[in-house]
Design a protein around this motif. Structure first.
Motif, PDB file in Angstrom:
ATOM      1  N   ALA A  68      -8.136   9.628   6.593  1.00 32.73           N
ATOM      2  CA  ALA A  68      -7.824  10.885   7.279  1.00 32.73           C
ATOM      3  C   ALA A  68      -8.619  12.051   6.708  1.00 32.73           C
ATOM      4  O   ALA A  68      -8.977  12.987   7.436  1.00 32.73           O
ATOM      5  N   SER A  69      -8.925  11.974   5.421  1.00 31.47           N
ATOM      6  CA  SER A  69      -9.681  13.056   4.772  1.00 31.47           C
ATOM      7  C   SER A  69     -11.181  12.851   4.867  1.00 31.47           C
ATOM      8  O   SER A  69     -11.950  13.677   4.363  1.00 31.47           O
ATOM      9  N   GLY A  70     -11.605  11.737   5.469  1.00 30.91           N
ATOM     10  CA  GLY A  70     -13.025  11.458   5.594  1.00 30.91           C
ATOM     11  C   GLY A  70     -13.688  11.068   4.288  1.00 30.91           C
ATOM     12  O   GLY A  70     -14.882  11.305   4.087  1.00 30.91           O
ATOM     13  N   GLU A  71     -12.924  10.445   3.368  1.00 27.89           N
ATOM     14  CA  GLU A  71     -13.460  10.097   2.046  1.00 27.89           C
ATOM     15  C   GLU A  71     -13.941   8.653   1.975  1.00 27.89           C
ATOM     16  O   GLU A  71     -14.343   8.182   0.905  1.00 27.89           O
ATOM     17  N   VAL A  72     -13.917   7.937   3.099  1.00 27.92           N
ATOM     18  CA  VAL A  72     -14.269   6.513   3.084  1.00 27.92           C
ATOM     19  C   VAL A  72     -15.642   6.317   3.715  1.00 27.92           C
ATOM     20  O   VAL A  72     -15.907   6.778   4.826  1.00 27.92           O
ATOM     21  N   ASP A  73     -16.517   5.613   2.996  1.00 26.77           N
ATOM     22  CA  ASP A  73     -17.857   5.313   3.510  1.00 26.77           C
ATOM     23  C   ASP A  73     -17.866   3.968   4.227  1.00 26.77           C
ATOM     24  O   ASP A  73     -18.296   3.859   5.373  1.00 26.77           O
ATOM     25  N   ASP A  74     -17.388   2.929   3.546  1.00 23.98           N
ATOM     26  CA  ASP A  74     -17.370   1.586   4.127  1.00 23.98           C
ATOM     27  C   ASP A  74     -16.002   1.339   4.748  1.00 23.98           C
ATOM     28  O   ASP A  74     -15.083   0.815   4.097  1.00 23.98           O
ATOM     29  N   THR A  75     -15.844   1.715   5.998  1.00 23.21           N
ATOM     30  CA  THR A  75     -14.537   1.633   6.642  1.00 23.21           C
ATOM     31  C   THR A  75     -14.042   0.190   6.795  1.00 23.21           C
ATOM     32  O   THR A  75     -12.857  -0.091   6.641  1.00 23.21           O
ATOM     33  N   TYR A  76     -14.977  -0.735   7.088  1.00 20.46           N
ATOM     34  CA  TYR A  76     -14.580  -2.142   7.292  1.00 20.46           C
ATOM     35  C   TYR A  76     -14.034  -2.725   5.983  1.00 20.46           C
ATOM     36  O   TYR A  76     -12.972  -3.357   5.959  1.00 20.46           O
ATOM     37  N   SER A  77     -14.763  -2.506   4.890  1.00 23.07           N
ATOM     38  CA  SER A  77     -14.367  -3.067   3.603  1.00 23.07           C
ATOM     39  C   SER A  77     -13.012  -2.525   3.153  1.00 23.07           C
ATOM     40  O   SER A  77     -12.146  -3.282   2.702  1.00 23.07           O
ATOM     41  N   GLU A  78     -12.806  -1.223   3.279  1.00 24.10           N
ATOM     42  CA  GLU A  78     -11.551  -0.615   2.842  1.00 24.10           C
ATOM     43  C   GLU A  78     -10.383  -1.085   3.705  1.00 24.10           C
ATOM     44  O   GLU A  78      -9.291  -1.349   3.189  1.00 24.10           O
ATOM     45  N   SER A  79     -10.593  -1.175   4.993  1.00 27.70           N
ATOM     46  CA  SER A  79      -9.529  -1.648   5.894  1.00 27.70           C
ATOM     47  C   SER A  79      -9.162  -3.092   5.587  1.00 27.70           C
ATOM     48  O   SER A  79      -7.977  -3.471   5.542  1.00 27.70           O
ATOM     49  N   ASP A  80     -10.185  -3.918   5.401  1.00 23.43           N
ATOM     50  CA  ASP A  80      -9.983  -5.338   5.095  1.00 23.43           C
ATOM     51  C   ASP A  80      -9.216  -5.498   3.778  1.00 23.43           C
ATOM     52  O   ASP A  80      -8.266  -6.289   3.683  1.00 23.43           O
ATOM     53  N   LYS A  81      -9.617  -4.739   2.785  1.00 19.82           N
ATOM     54  CA  LYS A  81      -8.982  -4.807   1.467  1.00 19.82           C
ATOM     55  C   LYS A  81      -7.515  -4.382   1.543  1.00 19.82           C
ATOM     56  O   LYS A  81      -6.644  -4.983   0.900  1.00 19.82           O
ATOM     57  N   THR A  82      -7.239  -3.357   2.352  1.00 18.46           N
ATOM     58  CA  THR A  82      -5.865  -2.858   2.497  1.00 18.46           C
ATOM     59  C   THR A  82      -4.966  -3.886   3.164  1.00 18.46           C
ATOM     60  O   THR A  82      -3.832  -4.140   2.710  1.00 18.46           O
ATOM     61  N   ALA A  83      -5.442  -4.494   4.235  1.00 18.20           N
ATOM     62  CA  ALA A  83      -4.645  -5.516   4.937  1.00 18.20           C
ATOM     63  C   ALA A  83      -4.385  -6.716   4.038  1.00 18.20           C
ATOM     64  O   ALA A  83      -3.260  -7.242   3.995  1.00 18.20           O
ATOM     65  N   ARG A  84      -5.398  -7.130   3.318  1.00 13.76           N
ATOM     66  CA  ARG A  84      -5.274  -8.292   2.413  1.00 13.76           C
ATOM     67  C   ARG A  84      -4.246  -8.009   1.312  1.00 13.76           C
ATOM     68  O   ARG A  84      -3.384  -8.834   1.017  1.00 13.76           O
ATOM     69  N   LYS A  85      -4.348  -6.807   0.732  1.00 11.56           N
ATOM     70  CA  LYS A  85      -3.435  -6.478  -0.362  1.00 11.56           C
ATOM     71  C   LYS A  85      -2.007  -6.332   0.137  1.00 11.56           C
ATOM     72  O   LYS A  85      -1.054  -6.709  -0.557  1.00 11.56           O
ATOM     73  N   PHE A  86      -1.830  -5.782   1.339  1.00  6.67           N
ATOM     74  CA  PHE A  86      -0.480  -5.625   1.885  1.00  6.67           C
ATOM     75  C   PHE A  86       0.167  -6.991   2.110  1.00  6.67           C
ATOM     76  O   PHE A  86       1.360  -7.180   1.842  1.00  6.67           O
TER      77      PHE A  86
END
Length: 843
Positions: A186-204
């Motif tokens: 939301a703050s626009g602090e993410v460069d690699d959106t795919y990697s961060e999204s993937d990591k979040t789903a996996r960790k959840f």
């Protein structure tokens, strides 16, 4: 009879000292050869009788399960450094293939990603079923709240056990990571959106794959060696090798600290510390004894001769120990210091009287004969009473206690023999050689004249002396009655051991201790029953079992129905709906609802004293006592409250990536394939299945330190109710304490009876025998009373010193009475200036 034997020894020592020394040297060489094979084993279980069911069960587990012997690498620092450190050091430890078979610090994610839902309980699958029906963020958060409320808010037993609390912490950890990532998007602090999204789903879905503590500042790396804890030589090499690798890797990460802990690391520390301390204390004792000799006798050679006599006695004892028991344990490892303390007593009495007689002008032969006549009886009686005080410990069912009694008692007798044969011969030989070099050697009188004055004073005022002693004794009896026993085994370890410091930290961070209970089962079903019953106990922090990875076929059948519904829901999820400005309030509403749910869970955790869960909840909801700490949910809500249009763009980017990754991982985990032993990966099977493949290990970790006796008492009762085959180091220790307590009391009573009978046989007079017992009884009372006044407590080890006190207490009285019977009545001054001096020095 005894006097004749003593006279023969004196005569032979005076006439043929060289022959006696030569024979003694030959015996010493032979015993030194045997002593070279003497091993050192510092395992607590070695103190127990090996036939005891607990010990047999413990040895069976150690021998048949590789995972029962682990080296734990524990590190503290920030989360990112800990993960990098673990990733760096694990391959280096794995390279030590001669000593290491496996290194674990991450979960087996492949197995979880293929079978994750089949491992979840039916109730949890039902509660979360709707979460897979719509993966757009607003409905997904709504279903997450529904699931959260069913699982934690509406269920009174939701966090009733440590296992459930840990599950709740894991859930909150996943939510915390998810909301923090949303804030970054939301703050626009993410460069690699795919990697961060993937990591979040996996960790959840599967949690953090690293073995991190709930607050993320400690990591555990489990190293499985190629040997058991009983192979101490390999333990020393391997733990030292791992520590050297740790030292090199830690240097790369400022602020990070690491070391080894657990049973093997502690065994290494015990071994090295015991060997070092044993060497230091033995050398220090010898030096202090020599200094005391020099000051007391004002001569150089006599203390050296006494020191040689002690070394001979220690070598004979070490050889005897090697022949009879083969190895030293925690208790018997201190035999050298005990022999020094007791054996030097005999030497002092001989040297004291011999130098006194030589100073008075007696010839070498006459002086040595009269010395043994005056001191020999007391030495023999003192040695026998002390030895039998130790021998009474042999009635114990504890192998450590029994061996301690055998080695120490025999060591006292061997030292007495060395003193009676070797020391007189060396004194005679030394004076004969000296007399040939000089016409006449002046021998300085070393009587303690002040003791003579003191004895005359108290003999003139016996009633006052006895009255004062009686009053002091009554006071100290009251003090001694309040003495406490320290049951904490770790308090007997040397101070400052890093392995113990890390163990205490591990207990605090993970709410579990590496000192755990173990039980073997013959089936997965039996493992499941025991594990589930153990998890219901509030005192249990963690339970590890093969049944965690192989649910019963009945359970798998019921879960498969729900997993198929999850798959159906996921396959219908093909359409993503972007969040519009008009939808933002709905998203905020669901996040606020989640915040309220976590606040309620936090309150439940606070009231239940579940600090780890309460602390984790506050990372999401903030701390009400700290206005600046709004938590990750508060931060996300404040960002969403902004009118900046870029915020929704970031949230939609997150939704797109997260929904896709969440669906893919969930479909992978939604396998309905049956899990059996063939499905389980080898690295998991090796943790639980015996080498024969027929039995399974269940490990039960208490959440508190088992060295708290009150807790250990409750732990033992609960474990025995759980299964009568249960074993483990805490239970071995508890049983050992029980054995030592019962056998120690019996041995103490028996030693007093035997000592009295020996004194009665020696003096042939019941009055003198009782008088000889007085220093023993009063000395023991004063010692325990003073210990209590100074805040000291009895321990498993210092209790073993009680026979030493009994021996010395009787020994001193015996020597005074023997000398008094040799001298004429009324010559108390001479007794104290000579024998009294020896008693003072020996004490």
């Amino acid at each position: 009879m005894r006097k004749k034997i003593i006279n023969k020894i004196a005569e032979y020592s005076a006439k043929k000292p060289g022959t006696v020394i030569l024979i003694s040297l030959l015996v010493t060489i032979i015993m030194a050869y045997f002593a070279m094979d003497l091993k050192l084993s510092m395992q607590l279980k070695d103190l127990m009788p090996q036939s005891h069911p607990l010990v047999k069960g413990f040895n069976d587990v150690i021998d048949n399960y590789d995972s029962a012997s682990m080296i734990i690498v524990a590190a503290t620092g920030d989360e990112e450094s800990l993960k990098k450190f673990a990733d760096d050091i694990a391959p280096r430890i794995r390279e030590q293939k001669e000593y290491v078979t496996r290194v674990d610090y991450k979960m087996n994610t492949d197995f979880i990603l293929n079978h994750g839902f089949m491992l979840q309980k039916e109730k949890d699958l039902k509660n979360s079923l709707d979460m897979y029906s719509d993966l757009n963020l607003i409905p997904w958060f709504s279903h997450l709240n529904d699931s959260f409320e069913k699982t934690y808010i509406d269920d009174d037993e939701s966090i009733s056990t440590k296992q459930k609390e840990n599950n709740a912490v894991g859930m909150l950890d996943g939510i915390d990571y998810l909301t923090s990532t949303m804030s970054k998007f939301a703050s626009g602090e993410v460069d690699d959106t795919y990697s961060e999204s993937d990591k979040t789903a996996r960790k959840f879905l599967i949690g953090d794959e690293y073995s991190l503590s709930p607050d993320k500042d400690m990591i555990l790396i489990l190293v499985q060696p190629t040997f058991t804890v009983d192979e101490i030589d390999k333990v020393l090499v391997t733990v030292n090798l791992i520590d050297s690798i740790i030292e090199e890797e830690v240097a790369k990460y400022p602020g990070l600290e690491a070391g080894t802990t657990g049973t093997m690391a502690l065994a290494r520390d015990e071994m090295e510390s015991s060997q070092k301390d044993m060497n230091y204390t033995t050398i220090l004792a010898l030096i202090l004894i020599l200094i005391l000799f020099i000051i007391s006798f004002r001569m150089w050679m006599a203390p050296i001769l006494a020191g040689i006599t002690m070394i001979v006695g220690i070598i004979w004892t070490a050889g005897f120990a090697s022949i009879t028991v083969g190895s030293l344990n925690i208790m018997t490892s201190m035999f050298a210091v005990i022999i020094l303390g007791l054996g030097i007593d005999f030497s002092i009495h001989i040297i004291s009287i011999y130098t006194e007689l030589r100073a008075e002008g007696s010839s070498i032969e006459d002086a040595i004969k009269e010395t043994l006549v005056k001191s020999g009886g007391g030495i023999v009686t003192g040695a026998l009473t002390t030895a039998f005080a130790f021998y009474t410990l042999m009635i114990s069912n504890s192998a450590g206690m029994s061996q301690f009694g055998l080695i120490s008692g025999s060591g006292v007798i061997l030292c007495m023999l060395a003193t009676m044969f070797v020391l007189p011969s060396m004194l005679v030989l030394r004076d004969k050689i000296s007399s040939k070099k000089t016409k006449k050697r002046k021998v300085v009188s070393t009587k303690f004249m002040f003791l003579g004055s003191y004895s005359r004073l108290i003999s003139k005022h016996p009633i006052m002396t006895l009255s004062i002693s009686f009053i002091i004794t009554i006071i100290l009896i009251f003090s001694a009655s309040k003495i406490e026993f320290d049951y904490n085994y770790l308090n007997m370890e040397p101070a400052g051991l890093k392995s113990i410091e890390l163990q205490h930290l591990l207990e605090d961070k993970f709410d579990m201790t590496p000192d755990y209970a173990m039980v073997t089962t013959s089936s997965v079903e039996e493992s499941y029953k025991i594990a589930e019953e153990a998890r219901k106990l509030k005192m249990i922090g963690f339970v590890s079992s093969i049944s965690d990875f192989i649910p019963s076929k009945e359970k798998q059948g019921k879960r498969a129905i729900l997993i198929n519904k999850i798959r159906e829901n996921l396959n219908k999820n093909n359409k993503q709906k972007p969040i519009l400005p008009s939808d933002k309030d709905l998203l905020i509403e669901q996040i606020e609802r989640l915040q309220d749910n976590i606040i309620e869970l936090s309150q439940l955790a606070f009231m239940g004293g579940q600090d780890k869960l309460d602390k984790k909840a506050k990372t999401l909801i903030g701390d009400f006592e700290d206005p600046e700490n709004n938590g990750s949910l508060g931060k996300l809500l404040s960002i969403l409250d902004s009118s900046d249009q870029k915020i929704l763009k970031g949230v939609n980017q997150f939704q797109q990536g997260f929904s896709t990754a969440f669906k893919n991982y969930s479909l992978s985990m939604a396998s309905t394939d049956i899990i059996d032993l063939d499905t389980i990966p080898t690295d998991i099977k090796n943790q639980f299945i015996s080498k024969s493949g027929n039995h399974y290990l269940v490990s039960i970790y208490p959440k508190e330190s088992v060295w708290n006796m009150e807790f250990l008492d409750r732990f033992k009762i609960q474990m025995e109710k759980l299964n009568d085959r249960i074993t483990g180091m805490p239970l071995v220790f508890y049983t050992l304490i029980d054995i030592v307590g019962k056998d120690g009391r019996m041995a103490a009573m028996l030693s007093l009876i035997i000592i009295f009978l020996l004194l009665l046989f020696d003096f042939r007079n019941i009055k003198l025998a009782l008088i000889a017992m007085i220093p023993l009884v009063i000395g023991a009372i004063w010692m325990i009373g003073i210990m209590q006044l100074f805040g000291l407590r009895l321990t498993l080890l210092n209790v073993m010193g009680l026979p030493l006190i009994l021996g010395i207490g009787v020994d001193d009285g015996v020597h005074i009475l023997h000398r008094y019977s040799v001298e004429k009545k009324g010559n108390i001054s001479r007794v104290f200036t000579s024998t009294g001096r020896a008693v003072l020095i020996t004490s």
